[in-house]
Design an enzyme around this catalytic site. Structure first.
Site, PDB file in Angstrom:
ATOM      1  CD  GLU A 180      17.256   9.305   4.138  1.00 41.30           C
ATOM      2  OE1 GLU A 180      17.166  10.542   4.488  1.00 41.30           O
ATOM      3  OE2 GLU A 180      18.268   8.800   4.631  1.00 41.30           O
ATOM      4  CE  LYS A 217      15.779  10.029   7.951  1.00 39.56           C
ATOM      5  NZ  LYS A 217      16.834  10.118   8.682  1.00 39.56           N
TER       6      LYS A 217
END
Length: 299
Positions: A180, A217
């Site tokens: 992420e 992500k």
């Protein structure tokens, strides 16, 4: 975890319909999450009491009939949540065995100060022990967050390199990492930062071994379908989107424009639910949020 359970979780993430609930607020983000839920800081005195309150909130969400594997593919947990139980079962086991929701664990320990337009992750002490703990509790994968503030090529390369270095350690432990590198939605150079980020991610994906897959992500991009190459990449199991501070309606509208990407929302998921709601109102509010995010994730 048995190979049968792992395979079932893998298949749900790969092919199931739905989204991933981010229930991993921790440390500094917990008081804000509780305040939005209607619990003020005066209602708890110690850190343990604070985490007890947030576990009550998460338990109410997870045990609600609106929350199940038909629309929620997975849920990301904070380590403190992993150590707690829901209805006399370890939280991760409850998620999978009772709700058919795939458990993930947030493993990062926060962010370094900004340098070169990014915030790298702090060193993760005892990561191997944490991964062993996750494996023992039937966790499928992990998540780790760092933040891009500006379109600085050196900073973005450093952030992606760090993410993939840790991801390889996680893969070696038999878990699936969610990488992420969040682009701040308020960045004055958001689109340019996204361009640099995509180039760096694609280059590092090629350093993975054959058969290895990660999840990504990513912040909802300025250009629709901007991450299509990542969605189609053979070394990417799934691309999920963070809401990043966008209100739910805007996050859902942006998500619906990006085909093949599903939500992994936190604030946008819990927006509107509160501790003061009766069970019927709470269920109605949560069900509506899940339905809207699910629909946006199907595109």
């Amino acid at each position: 975890m048995t190979s049968t359970a792992q395979q079932a979780m893998l298949e749900q993430v790969r092919s199931g319909s739905g989204f991933i609930a981010a229930l991993d607020q921790s440390g500094g983000s917990t008081p804000k999450a509780l305040a939005l839920y209607g619990i003020e800081s005066a209602e708890y005195n110690t850190e343990d009491e604070m985490f007890g309150k947030v576990h009550e909130m998460r338990t109410r969400i997870i045990t609600n009939p609106a929350f199940n594997g038909e629309r929620v593919l997975g849920a990301i947990l904070f380590e403190n949540t992993l150590d707690r139980e829901i209805e006399a079962k370890a939280t991760a086991n409850y998620l999978w065995e009772e709700k058919h929701v795939v458990p993930f664990l947030k493993v990062d320990k926060g962010l370094e100060a900004e340098a070169n337009g990014v915030q790298l992750m702090k060193t993760i002490p005892s990561l191997d022990a944490l991964l062993a703990k996750a494996n023992a509790q039937n966790v499928f994968g992990t998540k780790m967050r760092s933040v891009v503030k500006l379109a600085n090529a050196d900073g973005i390369e450093a952030i992606v390199k760090q993410q993939f270095t840790v991801a390889k350690q996680i893969l070696a432990a038999g878990l699936v990492p969610i990488i992420e590198p969040e682009v701040d939605i308020n960045s004055p150079e958001k689109a340019a930062a996204e361009a640099l980020l995509k180039t760096a991610i694609l280059a590092h994906l090629d350093t993975l071994n054959d058969g290895q897959q990660v999840m990504l992500k990513l912040t909802l991009p300025e250009t629709a379908n901007f991450y299509a190459e990542c969605v189609a990449h053979p070394k990417v199991l799934k691309v999920v989107a963070l809401s990043g501070g966008y209100a739910r309606d805007e996050a859902n509208a942006r998500l619906a424009e990006n085909h093949g990407i599903i939500a992994s929302f936190s604030r946008a998921l819990t927006q509107g639910v509160s501790a003061q709601q009766c069970n019927d109102k709470f269920t109605e509010t949560l069900d509506s949020a899940i339905a809207d995010i699910y629909a946006a994730s199907l595109t």
